[in-house]
Design a protein around this motif. Structure first.
Motif, mmCIF file in Angstrom:
data_model
loop_
_atom_site.group_PDB
_atom_site.id
_atom_site.type_symbol
_atom_site.label_atom_id
_atom_site.label_comp_id
_atom_site.label_asym_id
_atom_site.label_seq_id
_atom_site.Cartn_x
_atom_site.Cartn_y
_atom_site.Cartn_z
ATOM 1 N N ARG A 166 0.856 -1.179 0.000
ATOM 2 C CA ARG A 166 0.000 0.000 0.000
ATOM 3 C C ARG A 166 0.898 1.237 0.000
ATOM 4 O O ARG A 166 1.948 1.245 0.638
ATOM 5 C CB ARG A 166 -0.913 0.000 1.224
ATOM 6 N N ALA A 173 -6.116 7.238 -1.965
ATOM 7 C CA ALA A 173 -6.676 6.135 -2.749
ATOM 8 C C ALA A 173 -8.009 6.517 -3.377
ATOM 9 O O ALA A 173 -8.274 6.186 -4.543
ATOM 10 C CB ALA A 173 -6.838 4.900 -1.868
ATOM 11 N N THR A 195 2.044 -7.341 -0.019
ATOM 12 C CA THR A 195 0.779 -6.687 -0.362
ATOM 13 C C THR A 195 -0.067 -6.370 0.867
ATOM 14 O O THR A 195 -1.040 -5.622 0.770
ATOM 15 C CB THR A 195 -0.047 -7.567 -1.320
ATOM 16 N N SER A 200 -3.417 -1.651 7.011
ATOM 17 C CA SER A 200 -4.539 -0.717 6.943
ATOM 18 C C SER A 200 -4.809 -0.078 8.305
ATOM 19 O O SER A 200 -5.449 0.982 8.373
ATOM 20 C CB SER A 200 -5.792 -1.432 6.433
ATOM 21 N N TYR A 204 -3.517 3.025 5.693
ATOM 22 C CA TYR A 204 -3.102 2.756 4.314
ATOM 23 C C TYR A 204 -4.187 2.003 3.560
ATOM 24 O O TYR A 204 -4.890 1.159 4.123
ATOM 25 C CB TYR A 204 -1.811 1.939 4.299
ATOM 26 N N ARG A 205 -4.308 2.310 2.241
ATOM 27 C CA ARG A 205 -5.286 1.644 1.390
ATOM 28 C C ARG A 205 -4.656 1.319 0.032
ATOM 29 O O ARG A 205 -3.806 2.050 -0.461
ATOM 30 C CB ARG A 205 -6.508 2.541 1.160
ATOM 31 N N HIS A 206 -5.133 0.212 -0.569
ATOM 32 C CA HIS A 206 -4.710 -0.141 -1.920
ATOM 33 C C HIS A 206 -5.487 0.677 -2.944
ATOM 34 O O HIS A 206 -6.526 1.280 -2.632
ATOM 35 C CB HIS A 206 -4.949 -1.634 -2.173
#
Length: 264
Positions: A166, A173, A195, A200, A204-206
């Protein structure tokens, strides 16, 4: 107001309409693997000399071009290089600086991009006209590719990442997905440990569409939490039985090359 709306999930409707070029995905995975090669070894595979190699301190990337594509492929984390590892560990969130972005991003990844942005811009100015711009990479290279794609902020560019951590928070994001989500193709292999970090828990975010390879190599687009959880436990059990750490083996760039080559 826009960021709040995007974070609520409104932007997801923009991620439903996309065409992922499977041949291009394989080619990008192959280039991401080759990005780890020394310059002389890379030259032997690209005898047409249509590439540039850039190295700034611990940051390396190749610019590769054809008649129709301009590709920026970033080298990933090398476990023997302390500078690479140190960049990964600098996970404090810092604000983005370009007008086309929003939110905060990983401090170490941003610093890596800042150091090479001038070289990227020079190649872009000289070679981009008439070509589709693509950013790609594996591991740390995937993170830098994501930030470069975001900063470039072009609606015709594309992003292919493999085993990406991330890179930014929910605001970052949400805006990136809203603007470019249908052209972000993020590949994850089973229990790939990278990954899942930074966690999170730290906001954090993808980003983008997730193409998830299960333990049997089957690819699922945007899998549910329960699908991933089931795959996680089955993979860890298999790893114990095989006396290996499943989440580390799944991060290998070679596996991403094999899996994208076998996409149906």
């Amino acid at each position: 107001c826009l960021v709040v709306l995007l974070r609520s999930g409104f932007c997801k409707i923009f991620l439903r309409f996309f065409i992922m070029d499977k041949n291009r995905a394989y080619h990008m995975a192959l280039l991401s693997e080759r990005a780890y090669l020394p310059l002389k070894a890379f030259q032997k595979l690209h005898t047409d000399r249509r590439f540039n190699f850039h190295s700034v301190f611990y940051n390396q990337f190749y610019t590769v071009w054809t008649a129709t594509e301009l590709i920026f492929v970033f080298r990933g984390t090398e476990i023997t290089d302390f500078a690479d590892i140190k960049a990964d560990l600098k996970f404090r969130l810092v604000p983005v600086e370009s007008d086309g972005e929003a939110g905060k991003v990983h401090r170490g990844f941003k610093k890596s991009l800042d150091m090479i942005w001038e070289a990227i811009s020079e190649d872009m100015e000289r070679l981009a006209e008439g070509r589709t711009v693509i950013f790609t990479g594996h591991s740390l290279g995937a993170a830098v590719a994501t930030l470069a794609f975001s900063r470039h902020d072009d609606y015709s560019a594309q992003l292919y990442t493999f085993g990406s951590p991330r890179v930014g928070n929910s605001d970052y994001a949400a805006v990136l997905n809203f603007k470019h989500g249908e052209r972000i193709f993020r590949f994850r292999n089973h229990n790939d440990i990278v990954t899942r970090h930074p966690m999170s828990f730290w906001s954090y975010r993808h980003v983008g569409m997730c193409f998830y390879f299960g333990g049997d190599g089957t690819c699922v687009t945007n899998p549910s939490f329960w699908h991933r959880l089931k795959q996680f436990f089955s993979g860890m059990i298999e790893g114990v039985l095989d006396k290996k750490i499943d989440s580390l083996a799944d991060h290998s760039v070679t596996n991403y090359v094999r899996l994208t080559r076998e996409l149906e």
